[in-house]
Design a protein around this motif. Structure first.
Motif, PDB file in Angstrom:
ATOM      1  N   MET A   1       0.815  -1.196   0.000  1.00  0.00           N
ATOM      2  CA  MET A   1       0.000   0.000   0.000  1.00  0.00           C
ATOM      3  C   MET A   1       0.864   1.268   0.000  1.00  0.00           C
ATOM      4  SD  MET A   1      -3.044  -1.005  -0.065  1.00  0.00           S
ATOM      5  CE  MET A   1      -4.512  -0.629   0.774  1.00  0.00           C
ATOM      6  N   GLU A   2       2.158   1.092   0.188  1.00  0.00           N
ATOM      7  CA  GLU A   2       3.027   2.264   0.221  1.00  0.00           C
ATOM      8  C   GLU A   2       3.103   2.934  -1.144  1.00  0.00           C
ATOM      9  OE1 GLU A   2       6.812   1.520   1.965  1.00  0.00           O
ATOM     10  OE2 GLU A   2       5.919   0.485   3.662  1.00  0.00           O
ATOM     11  N   SER A   3       2.764   2.218  -2.192  1.00  0.00           N
ATOM     12  CA  SER A   3       2.841   2.801  -3.535  1.00  0.00           C
ATOM     13  C   SER A   3       1.657   3.742  -3.819  1.00  0.00           C
ATOM     14  CB  SER A   3       2.878   1.695  -4.584  1.00  0.00           C
ATOM     15  OG  SER A   3       1.675   0.957  -4.542  1.00  0.00           O
ATOM     16  N   LEU A   4       0.607   3.650  -3.015  1.00  0.00           N
ATOM     17  CA  LEU A   4      -0.553   4.532  -3.210  1.00  0.00           C
ATOM     18  C   LEU A   4      -0.285   5.900  -2.596  1.00  0.00           C
ATOM     19  CD1 LEU A   4      -3.455   2.069  -2.342  1.00  0.00           C
ATOM     20  CD2 LEU A   4      -2.674   2.781  -4.597  1.00  0.00           C
ATOM     21  N   SER A   5      -0.741   6.918  -3.285  1.00  0.00           N
ATOM     22  CA  SER A   5      -0.581   8.265  -2.730  1.00  0.00           C
ATOM     23  C   SER A   5      -1.917   8.755  -2.189  1.00  0.00           C
ATOM     24  CB  SER A   5      -0.065   9.221  -3.802  1.00  0.00           C
ATOM     25  OG  SER A   5      -1.021   9.353  -4.819  1.00  0.00           O
ATOM     26  N   ASN A   6      -1.825   9.634  -1.257  1.00  0.00           N
ATOM     27  CA  ASN A   6      -3.016  10.228  -0.662  1.00  0.00           C
ATOM     28  C   ASN A   6      -3.469  11.368  -1.577  1.00  0.00           C
ATOM     29  OD1 ASN A   6      -4.939  11.542   0.820  1.00  0.00           O
ATOM     30  ND2 ASN A   6      -3.775  11.532   2.731  1.00  0.00           N
ATOM     31  N   PRO A   7      -4.683  11.285  -2.157  1.00  0.00           N
ATOM     32  CA  PRO A   7      -5.133  12.331  -3.082  1.00  0.00           C
ATOM     33  C   PRO A   7      -5.301  13.691  -2.408  1.00  0.00           C
ATOM     34  CG  PRO A   7      -6.912  10.796  -2.630  1.00  0.00           C
ATOM     35  CD  PRO A   7      -5.667  10.229  -1.996  1.00  0.00           C
ATOM     36  N   VAL A   8      -5.486  13.707  -1.112  1.00  0.00           N
ATOM     37  CA  VAL A   8      -5.634  14.974  -0.400  1.00  0.00           C
ATOM     38  C   VAL A   8      -4.344  15.781  -0.489  1.00  0.00           C
ATOM     39  CG1 VAL A   8      -6.084  16.023   1.864  1.00  0.00           C
ATOM     40  CG2 VAL A   8      -7.396  14.032   1.127  1.00  0.00           C
ATOM     41  N   ASP A   9      -3.203  15.081  -0.545  1.00  0.00           N
ATOM     42  CA  ASP A   9      -1.925  15.776  -0.650  1.00  0.00           C
ATOM     43  C   ASP A   9      -1.808  16.569  -1.951  1.00  0.00           C
ATOM     44  OD1 ASP A   9      -1.111  14.795   1.796  1.00  0.00           O
ATOM     45  OD2 ASP A   9      -0.058  13.067   0.925  1.00  0.00           O
ATOM     46  N   LEU A  10      -2.583  16.190  -2.958  1.00  0.00           N
ATOM     47  CA  LEU A  10      -2.528  16.877  -4.246  1.00  0.00           C
ATOM     48  C   LEU A  10      -3.303  18.197  -4.236  1.00  0.00           C
ATOM     49  CD1 LEU A  10      -3.061  13.778  -6.558  1.00  0.00           C
ATOM     50  CD2 LEU A  10      -0.890  14.876  -5.946  1.00  0.00           C
ATOM     51  N   VAL A  11      -4.183  18.358  -3.248  1.00  0.00           N
ATOM     52  CA  VAL A  11      -4.979  19.582  -3.152  1.00  0.00           C
ATOM     53  C   VAL A  11      -4.144  20.625  -2.438  1.00  0.00           C
ATOM     54  CG1 VAL A  11      -7.082  20.631  -2.247  1.00  0.00           C
ATOM     55  CG2 VAL A  11      -7.114  18.266  -3.070  1.00  0.00           C
ATOM     56  N   LYS A  12      -3.855  21.674  -3.150  1.00  0.00           N
ATOM     57  CA  LYS A  12      -3.024  22.729  -2.562  1.00  0.00           C
ATOM     58  C   LYS A  12      -3.793  24.032  -2.574  1.00  0.00           C
ATOM     59  CE  LYS A  12       1.143  20.546  -3.766  1.00  0.00           C
ATOM     60  NZ  LYS A  12       2.339  20.229  -3.803  1.00  0.00           N
ATOM     61  N   GLY A  13      -3.430  24.874  -1.656  1.00  0.00           N
ATOM     62  CA  GLY A  13      -3.987  26.221  -1.658  1.00  0.00           C
ATOM     63  C   GLY A  13      -5.337  26.313  -0.982  1.00  0.00           C
ATOM     64  N   GLN A  14      -6.352  26.565  -1.773  1.00  0.00           N
ATOM     65  CA  GLN A  14      -7.647  26.926  -1.218  1.00  0.00           C
ATOM     66  C   GLN A  14      -8.431  25.723  -0.724  1.00  0.00           C
ATOM     67  OE1 GLN A  14      -9.843  29.310  -3.910  1.00  0.00           O
ATOM     68  NE2 GLN A  14      -8.271  30.877  -4.041  1.00  0.00           N
ATOM     69  N   ARG A  15      -9.060  25.942   0.396  1.00  0.00           N
ATOM     70  CA  ARG A  15     -10.014  24.971   0.939  1.00  0.00           C
ATOM     71  C   ARG A  15     -11.401  25.553   0.761  1.00  0.00           C
ATOM     72  NH1 ARG A  15      -7.422  22.736   6.539  1.00  0.00           N
ATOM     73  NH2 ARG A  15      -5.430  22.182   5.651  1.00  0.00           N
ATOM     74  N   PRO A  16     -12.393  24.691   0.787  1.00  0.00           N
ATOM     75  CA  PRO A  16     -13.756  25.234   0.659  1.00  0.00           C
ATOM     76  C   PRO A  16     -14.039  26.220   1.793  1.00  0.00           C
ATOM     77  CG  PRO A  16     -13.764  22.836   0.566  1.00  0.00           C
ATOM     78  CD  PRO A  16     -12.373  23.259   0.903  1.00  0.00           C
ATOM     79  N   LYS A  17     -14.732  27.291   1.454  1.00  0.00           N
ATOM     80  CA  LYS A  17     -15.067  28.300   2.447  1.00  0.00           C
ATOM     81  C   LYS A  17     -16.537  28.180   2.799  1.00  0.00           C
ATOM     82  CE  LYS A  17     -11.612  31.598   0.924  1.00  0.00           C
ATOM     83  NZ  LYS A  17     -11.350  32.930   0.400  1.00  0.00           N
ATOM     84  N   LEU A  18     -16.850  28.592   4.023  1.00  0.00           N
ATOM     85  CA  LEU A  18     -18.238  28.646   4.430  1.00  0.00           C
ATOM     86  C   LEU A  18     -18.949  29.720   3.625  1.00  0.00           C
ATOM     87  CD1 LEU A  18     -17.976  28.487   8.322  1.00  0.00           C
ATOM     88  CD2 LEU A  18     -18.949  26.752   6.818  1.00  0.00           C
ATOM     89  N   PRO A  19     -20.217  29.517   3.324  1.00  0.00           N
ATOM     90  CA  PRO A  19     -20.944  30.586   2.645  1.00  0.00           C
ATOM     91  C   PRO A  19     -20.893  31.864   3.482  1.00  0.00           C
ATOM     92  CG  PRO A  19     -22.357  28.665   3.032  1.00  0.00           C
ATOM     93  CD  PRO A  19     -21.035  28.376   3.630  1.00  0.00           C
ATOM     94  N   GLN A  20     -20.998  32.990   2.842  1.00  0.00           N
ATOM     95  CA  GLN A  20     -20.876  34.278   3.520  1.00  0.00           C
ATOM     96  C   GLN A  20     -21.905  34.441   4.629  1.00  0.00           C
ATOM     97  OE1 GLN A  20     -18.488  36.474   3.156  1.00  0.00           O
ATOM     98  NE2 GLN A  20     -19.357  37.765   4.738  1.00  0.00           N
TER      99      GLN A  20
END
Length: 188
Positions: A1-20
């Motif tokens: 399983m070490e060959s699998l990457s965590n897809p969350v690591d590919l998300v950079k920068g912005q996270r979802p924001k709460l509605p205003q």
């Protein structure tokens, strides 16, 4: 399983924001127009509007109020069931107590305080707003108005949270909408 990457690591920068969220407050002469239209409409909606502004209670909490949860001596109302699941006590202003005093002279001393259900409160409020020529205001906006007024009266954010029942400072901030003109007098 070490060959699998965590897809969350590919998300950079912005996270979802709460509605205003909403930031609607009463402006200008809207409160006066609202109360005049509520008086013409009749029934409990006028006192309910004042109650909401004085207590910052949610519509469902108001509809579920019971006389036996009121401590007149301490000027405190217990809300045993809240949206957050945590009971709380709401301190009552003189204006809030005056509303209850007026209602109790009618012979109401046990059971529900208000005769309107939560959905009926919203419907009556919409009609009153329409009659007053006020657009874009909901009954829930009165909770924002109340939280903002508490802050303007110099209650700390922790005190506002205790009164409104908000569990996080983020929610207190979301419900408190201050106007710069309301701070001017405190700067002198």
């Amino acid at each position: 399983m070490e060959s699998l990457s965590n897809p969350v690591d590919l998300v950079k920068g912005q996270r979802p924001k709460l509605p205003q969220g909403r930031n609607r407050r009463l402006v200008g002469d809207e409160r006066g127009r609202l109360m005049t239209a509520a008086q013409a409409y009749g029934g409990e909606i006028g006192p309910l509007i004042t109650w909401a502004i004085e207590t910052a209670m949610r519509r469902g909490e108001i509809a579920a109020m019971r006389w036996e949860h009121l401590d007149r001596q301490a000027r405190v109302l217990l809300i045993p069931e809240t949206k957050t699941g945590t009971p709380r006590e709401v301190p009552l202003s003189r204006a809030a107590m005056a509303i209850l005093d007026e209602k109790s002279t009618v012979g109401n001393t046990g059971g529900p305080v208000w005769s309107l259900r939560a959905d009926s409160i919203s419907q009556a409020f919409k009609r009153v707003c329409k009659a007053a020529g006020i657009e874009g205001l909901t009954f829930h906006d009165l909770r924002h108005e109340a939280a903002s007024r508490l802050g303007e009266k110099a209650f700390s954010p922790l005190e506002v949270a205790a009164i409104t029942g908000h569990k996080t400072m983020q929610m207190v901030k979301r419900y408190s909408h201050f106007r710069a003109k309301d701070f001017v007098g405190r700067l002198d």
